[in-house]
Design a protein around this motif. Structure first.
Motif, PDB file in Angstrom:
ATOM      1  N   ARG A 111    -102.481  35.701  27.772  1.00 58.80           N
ATOM      2  CA  ARG A 111    -103.627  35.928  26.877  1.00 58.80           C
ATOM      3  C   ARG A 111    -103.643  34.842  25.816  1.00 58.80           C
ATOM      4  O   ARG A 111    -102.743  34.759  24.984  1.00 58.80           O
ATOM      5  CB  ARG A 111    -103.530  37.293  26.220  1.00 58.80           C
ATOM      6  CG  ARG A 111    -104.697  37.543  25.274  1.00 58.80           C
ATOM      7  CD  ARG A 111    -104.691  38.962  24.695  1.00 58.80           C
ATOM      8  NE  ARG A 111    -105.702  39.033  23.674  1.00 58.80           N
ATOM      9  CZ  ARG A 111    -105.452  39.066  22.360  1.00 58.80           C
ATOM     10  NH1 ARG A 111    -104.210  39.094  21.921  1.00 58.80           N
ATOM     11  NH2 ARG A 111    -106.432  39.115  21.483  1.00 58.80           N
ATOM     12  N   VAL A 112    -104.640  33.987  25.892  1.00 53.00           N
ATOM     13  CA  VAL A 112    -104.831  32.954  24.883  1.00 53.00           C
ATOM     14  C   VAL A 112    -105.753  33.542  23.830  1.00 53.00           C
ATOM     15  O   VAL A 112    -106.867  33.969  24.132  1.00 53.00           O
ATOM     16  CB  VAL A 112    -105.437  31.670  25.497  1.00 53.00           C
ATOM     17  CG1 VAL A 112    -105.713  30.641  24.422  1.00 53.00           C
ATOM     18  CG2 VAL A 112    -104.512  31.106  26.569  1.00 53.00           C
ATOM     19  N   SER A 159    -105.005  25.531  28.365  1.00 54.30           N
ATOM     20  CA  SER A 159    -105.500  26.860  28.032  1.00 54.30           C
ATOM     21  C   SER A 159    -106.080  27.561  29.262  1.00 54.30           C
ATOM     22  O   SER A 159    -105.780  28.732  29.518  1.00 54.30           O
ATOM     23  CB  SER A 159    -106.554  26.743  26.931  1.00 54.30           C
ATOM     24  OG  SER A 159    -107.079  27.988  26.602  1.00 54.30           O
ATOM     25  N   GLU A 160    -106.875  26.844  30.026  1.00 53.83           N
ATOM     26  CA  GLU A 160    -107.456  27.415  31.244  1.00 53.83           C
ATOM     27  C   GLU A 160    -106.371  27.795  32.247  1.00 53.83           C
ATOM     28  O   GLU A 160    -106.458  28.837  32.896  1.00 53.83           O
ATOM     29  CB  GLU A 160    -108.452  26.432  31.861  1.00 53.83           C
ATOM     30  CG  GLU A 160    -109.721  26.278  31.046  1.00 53.83           C
ATOM     31  CD  GLU A 160    -110.601  25.117  31.496  1.00 53.83           C
ATOM     32  OE1 GLU A 160    -110.312  24.501  32.557  1.00 53.83           O
ATOM     33  OE2 GLU A 160    -111.567  24.815  30.773  1.00 53.83           O
ATOM     34  N   LEU A 161    -105.357  26.940  32.375  1.00 55.11           N
ATOM     35  CA  LEU A 161    -104.257  27.248  33.286  1.00 55.11           C
ATOM     36  C   LEU A 161    -103.532  28.523  32.843  1.00 55.11           C
ATOM     37  O   LEU A 161    -103.250  29.396  33.663  1.00 55.11           O
ATOM     38  CB  LEU A 161    -103.266  26.081  33.342  1.00 55.11           C
ATOM     39  CG  LEU A 161    -102.073  26.348  34.231  1.00 55.11           C
ATOM     40  CD1 LEU A 161    -101.958  25.291  35.310  1.00 55.11           C
ATOM     41  CD2 LEU A 161    -100.808  26.423  33.418  1.00 55.11           C
ATOM     42  N   PHE A 162    -103.243  28.626  31.541  1.00 51.98           N
ATOM     43  CA  PHE A 162    -102.537  29.806  31.032  1.00 51.98           C
ATOM     44  C   PHE A 162    -103.340  31.081  31.299  1.00 51.98           C
ATOM     45  O   PHE A 162    -102.790  32.083  31.732  1.00 51.98           O
ATOM     46  CB  PHE A 162    -102.237  29.671  29.538  1.00 51.98           C
ATOM     47  CG  PHE A 162    -101.242  28.587  29.211  1.00 51.98           C
ATOM     48  CD1 PHE A 162    -100.210  28.260  30.080  1.00 51.98           C
ATOM     49  CD2 PHE A 162    -101.334  27.897  28.021  1.00 51.98           C
ATOM     50  CE1 PHE A 162     -99.294  27.262  29.779  1.00 51.98           C
ATOM     51  CE2 PHE A 162    -100.418  26.900  27.703  1.00 51.98           C
ATOM     52  CZ  PHE A 162     -99.407  26.575  28.580  1.00 51.98           C
ATOM     53  N   GLY A 177     -97.551  22.910  32.320  1.00 59.45           N
ATOM     54  CA  GLY A 177     -98.141  24.218  32.050  1.00 59.45           C
ATOM     55  C   GLY A 177     -97.582  25.285  32.975  1.00 59.45           C
ATOM     56  O   GLY A 177     -97.235  26.386  32.535  1.00 59.45           O
ATOM     57  N   ASN A 178     -97.465  24.970  34.259  1.00 63.69           N
ATOM     58  CA  ASN A 178     -96.884  25.923  35.207  1.00 63.69           C
ATOM     59  C   ASN A 178     -95.416  26.193  34.906  1.00 63.69           C
ATOM     60  O   ASN A 178     -94.944  27.325  35.057  1.00 63.69           O
ATOM     61  CB  ASN A 178     -97.054  25.412  36.648  1.00 63.69           C
ATOM     62  CG  ASN A 178     -98.466  25.606  37.155  1.00 63.69           C
ATOM     63  OD1 ASN A 178     -99.073  26.647  36.956  1.00 63.69           O
ATOM     64  ND2 ASN A 178     -99.007  24.591  37.810  1.00 63.69           N
ATOM     65  N   LEU A 179     -94.698  25.156  34.460  1.00 61.07           N
ATOM     66  CA  LEU A 179     -93.293  25.354  34.085  1.00 61.07           C
ATOM     67  C   LEU A 179     -93.175  26.241  32.842  1.00 61.07           C
ATOM     68  O   LEU A 179     -92.237  27.034  32.727  1.00 61.07           O
ATOM     69  CB  LEU A 179     -92.604  24.007  33.865  1.00 61.07           C
ATOM     70  CG  LEU A 179     -92.407  23.163  35.129  1.00 61.07           C
ATOM     71  CD1 LEU A 179     -91.952  21.748  34.773  1.00 61.07           C
ATOM     72  CD2 LEU A 179     -91.427  23.830  36.086  1.00 61.07           C
ATOM     73  N   ILE A 194    -100.851  31.794  21.989  1.00 60.12           N
ATOM     74  CA  ILE A 194    -100.683  32.695  23.127  1.00 60.12           C
ATOM     75  C   ILE A 194    -100.038  33.985  22.664  1.00 60.12           C
ATOM     76  O   ILE A 194     -99.021  33.972  21.977  1.00 60.12           O
ATOM     77  CB  ILE A 194     -99.824  32.023  24.216  1.00 60.12           C
ATOM     78  CG1 ILE A 194    -100.569  30.793  24.756  1.00 60.12           C
ATOM     79  CG2 ILE A 194     -99.488  32.994  25.338  1.00 60.12           C
ATOM     80  CD1 ILE A 194     -99.775  29.952  25.692  1.00 60.12           C
ATOM     81  N   ASP A 195    -100.639  35.083  23.069  1.00 61.80           N
ATOM     82  CA  ASP A 195    -100.095  36.421  22.799  1.00 61.80           C
ATOM     83  C   ASP A 195     -99.031  36.694  23.861  1.00 61.80           C
ATOM     84  O   ASP A 195     -99.351  36.957  25.020  1.00 61.80           O
ATOM     85  CB  ASP A 195    -101.217  37.452  22.866  1.00 61.80           C
ATOM     86  CG  ASP A 195    -100.761  38.859  22.558  1.00 61.80           C
ATOM     87  OD1 ASP A 195     -99.534  39.117  22.503  1.00 61.80           O
ATOM     88  OD2 ASP A 195    -101.638  39.726  22.387  1.00 61.80           O
ATOM     89  N   THR A 196     -97.775  36.620  23.474  1.00 65.02           N
ATOM     90  CA  THR A 196     -96.678  36.788  24.445  1.00 65.02           C
ATOM     91  C   THR A 196     -96.487  38.243  24.856  1.00 65.02           C
ATOM     92  O   THR A 196     -95.779  38.511  25.825  1.00 65.02           O
ATOM     93  CB  THR A 196     -95.358  36.228  23.885  1.00 65.02           C
ATOM     94  OG1 THR A 196     -95.074  36.843  22.628  1.00 65.02           O
ATOM     95  CG2 THR A 196     -95.444  34.718  23.715  1.00 65.02           C
TER      96      THR A 196
END
Length: 174
Positions: free
Chosen positions: A68-69, A59-62, A143-145, A81-83
């Protein structure tokens, strides 16, 4: 007193059958007993804590990557997550991530303006990946992927798919 006990007994019986149990299905009763025993162990408690830690890290990474989490983070096993924050629908996000081997599902967000078959969000959980004993480094790489997949065009996803497979091949299936 006997009348009260009899009335309570009827209420308990009705609470079990048909509400919780449709019949004397012994395998279901046994499965519940085993699950309750497992949930009381120190290992399961540690596993549960790791699921939450993994979700918090993702979550922190996103958030740091501009996604937007919903709720601004998480304190449980999943995040929404709000895409719209990256200009795509939940349906598109789900399909893109599934195409590279990352399983998520589209999910409506609070006050979602889009219909349920499209949605404005995706839901990501960490129990399955935690069960496979993912390291923090690999978790953050996944997460980065995820972020990279969501932001790239569909034509440039084969390299990401290979990276996902490389990480997953390191992790044992239970």
């Amino acid at each position: 007193m006997a009348i009260i006990k009899k009335e309570l007994s009827k209420k308990y019986d009705r609470g079990v059958f048909p509400a919780i149990q449709g019949g004397p299905i012994m395998n279901t009763i046994l499965a519940k007993a085993i699950a309750f025993e497992e949930a009381s162990t120190k290992e399961f408690i540690n596993y549960s804590k790791q699921i939450i830690n993994n979700a918090k890290d993702l979550s922190e990474l996103f958030i740091s990557q501009g996604l937007r989490v919903i709720s601004g983070g998480t304190d449980n096993h999943l995040m929404l997550i709000d895409t719209r924050s990256i200009g795509i629908t939940g349906d598109v996000a789900e399909k893109k991530l599934n195409s590279v081997g990352i399983v998520v599902n589209k999910n409506a967000i609070p006050y979602d303006p889009l219909p349920p078959k499209i949605t404005s969000g995706i839901r990501i959980g960490t129990p399955a990946i935690t069960t496979r004993k993912i390291s923090k480094n690999d978790l953050l790489e996944i997460g980065n992927l995820i972020v990279e997949t969501l932001k790239k065009s569909d034509k440039n996803l084969s390299k990401i798919s290979q990276e996902v497979k490389k990480i997953m091949n390191k992790l044992p299936l239970p």
